[in-house]
Design a protein around this motif. Sequence first.
Motif, PDB file in Angstrom:
ATOM      1  N   GLY A  36       0.816  -1.196   0.000  1.00 59.92           N
ATOM      2  CA  GLY A  36       0.000   0.000   0.000  1.00 59.92           C
ATOM      3  C   GLY A  36       0.854   1.252   0.000  1.00 59.92           C
ATOM      4  O   GLY A  36       2.015   1.245  -0.401  1.00 59.92           O
ATOM      5  N   GLY A  37       0.268   2.367   0.444  1.00 57.81           N
ATOM      6  CA  GLY A  37       0.962   3.645   0.374  1.00 57.81           C
ATOM      7  C   GLY A  37       1.970   3.860   1.470  1.00 57.81           C
ATOM      8  O   GLY A  37       2.778   4.780   1.401  1.00 57.81           O
ATOM      9  N   ALA A  38       1.953   3.053   2.507  1.00 60.62           N
ATOM     10  CA  ALA A  38       2.918   3.201   3.602  1.00 60.62           C
ATOM     11  C   ALA A  38       3.581   1.856   3.843  1.00 60.62           C
ATOM     12  O   ALA A  38       2.922   0.863   4.094  1.00 60.62           O
ATOM     13  N   ILE A  39       4.891   1.812   3.739  1.00 69.92           N
ATOM     14  CA  ILE A  39       5.626   0.571   3.904  1.00 69.92           C
ATOM     15  C   ILE A  39       6.431   0.637   5.195  1.00 69.92           C
ATOM     16  O   ILE A  39       7.134   1.606   5.468  1.00 69.92           O
ATOM     17  N   ALA A  40       6.317  -0.393   6.006  1.00 65.01           N
ATOM     18  CA  ALA A  40       7.046  -0.421   7.265  1.00 65.01           C
ATOM     19  C   ALA A  40       8.542  -0.596   7.015  1.00 65.01           C
ATOM     20  O   ALA A  40       8.949  -1.400   6.199  1.00 65.01           O
ATOM     21  N   ARG A 100       2.440  11.404   2.435  1.00 61.93           N
ATOM     22  CA  ARG A 100       1.199  12.119   2.145  1.00 61.93           C
ATOM     23  C   ARG A 100       0.876  12.073   0.649  1.00 61.93           C
ATOM     24  O   ARG A 100      -0.289  11.985   0.260  1.00 61.93           O
ATOM     25  N   ALA A 101       1.893  12.116  -0.175  1.00 64.66           N
ATOM     26  CA  ALA A 101       1.676  12.101  -1.616  1.00 64.66           C
ATOM     27  C   ALA A 101       1.256  10.730  -2.116  1.00 64.66           C
ATOM     28  O   ALA A 101       0.573  10.615  -3.139  1.00 64.66           O
ATOM     29  N   ARG A 102       1.638   9.665  -1.386  1.00 61.89           N
ATOM     30  CA  ARG A 102       1.395   8.306  -1.875  1.00 61.89           C
ATOM     31  C   ARG A 102       0.468   7.500  -0.956  1.00 61.89           C
ATOM     32  O   ARG A 102       0.285   6.297  -1.166  1.00 61.89           O
ATOM     33  N   ARG A 103      -0.144   8.139   0.018  1.00 59.54           N
ATOM     34  CA  ARG A 103      -0.861   7.377   1.057  1.00 59.54           C
ATOM     35  C   ARG A 103      -2.096   6.638   0.556  1.00 59.54           C
ATOM     36  O   ARG A 103      -2.584   5.726   1.214  1.00 59.54           O
ATOM     37  N   PHE A 104      -2.628   7.016  -0.613  1.00 62.15           N
ATOM     38  CA  PHE A 104      -3.834   6.349  -1.084  1.00 62.15           C
ATOM     39  C   PHE A 104      -3.532   5.193  -2.019  1.00 62.15           C
ATOM     40  O   PHE A 104      -4.443   4.561  -2.540  1.00 62.15           O
ATOM     41  N   GLU A 105      -2.235   4.908  -2.252  1.00 62.25           N
ATOM     42  CA  GLU A 105      -1.901   3.752  -3.066  1.00 62.25           C
ATOM     43  C   GLU A 105      -2.361   2.482  -2.349  1.00 62.25           C
ATOM     44  O   GLU A 105      -2.148   2.325  -1.151  1.00 62.25           O
ATOM     45  N   GLY A 106      -3.000   1.595  -3.079  1.00 63.76           N
ATOM     46  CA  GLY A 106      -3.518   0.383  -2.470  1.00 63.76           C
ATOM     47  C   GLY A 106      -4.979   0.516  -2.077  1.00 63.76           C
ATOM     48  O   GLY A 106      -5.640  -0.477  -1.796  1.00 63.76           O
TER      49      GLY A 106
END
Length: 284
Positions: free
Chosen positions: A9-13, A139-145
């Motif tokens: 998704g948009g946030a990777i651990a 913030r720019a990629r958080r909606f990926e997934g």
Amino acid sequence: MTGLTIDHGGAIAVDPDVLRDVAHRIDAVASRYDDARSAIMRAHRIIVDTPGFSEHVDTVGLWASGEHVARLRSECQETAESTLLMADAYEYVELRAEAEMLAQTDPSTAQRLTRRADRLAASDERISKMADDLVAEWRARRFEGLTGNLVTPALYDHVFGTAALVGAFSGFGKVLPGERLQGTADPVTVSPVKTSSPQGAPSGLAGALRRMPGAVGAQVAVEKYSFADGTTKFVAYLEGTQSVAWGGAQPWDSKSNAELYTGKRSASYQATIEALEGGGAAGR
């Protein structure tokens, strides 16, 4: 790490400790390059100092090989240092995020985490700037997934994508201090599903997520915290949107989302209030 792992998704651990381990391994490779260059330079010196030996060996090429190995060693060392700095930046972001999450439920732990983050930032002025860049990228990629629904992508991808953008950039959905939701919510029925006695407040983000309601039919979990000075606090854990339908038996649906975005009381809000009251928070 907090124990929470986000792997798509948009946030990777990113685990700072794993990054540091990688940096140490890279640094170890750099030291091997040092050994290799020293061996090449020794061989070059022996060849040059031995009469007639250099006639059979490309000493210029050998010297160039030593210089190339030296450059590789320098690149490895720079990569190791950059990786350590990146680990600090990720840890700083994680500490600040966890502190913000625990600010209401566990203020003392939140303050401790904030102090750790401040000490980390003070150790290198680049850390806070890198952390800001990481958050900006998130913030720019958080909606990926968010999109990619396998059942009816033509409908749901547009619905979820539009809703996410509206929520992020319109200002809708924000309830500022002192504001109140307007209107009357659809009626709901709330009843206990399960009771338990946790040993204490969650110690981190992963622990908090594990407090989300898990019993069949449960959608709100209410916890009561009692303190030595006699005060009590209540925390509600909510699963969030459960249906894309508009109205009906499920309070956490698209209608509730739309109502909350526009500052109105929703069935999901009403269900949460009644669950808190049922958990003993009435009148607080």
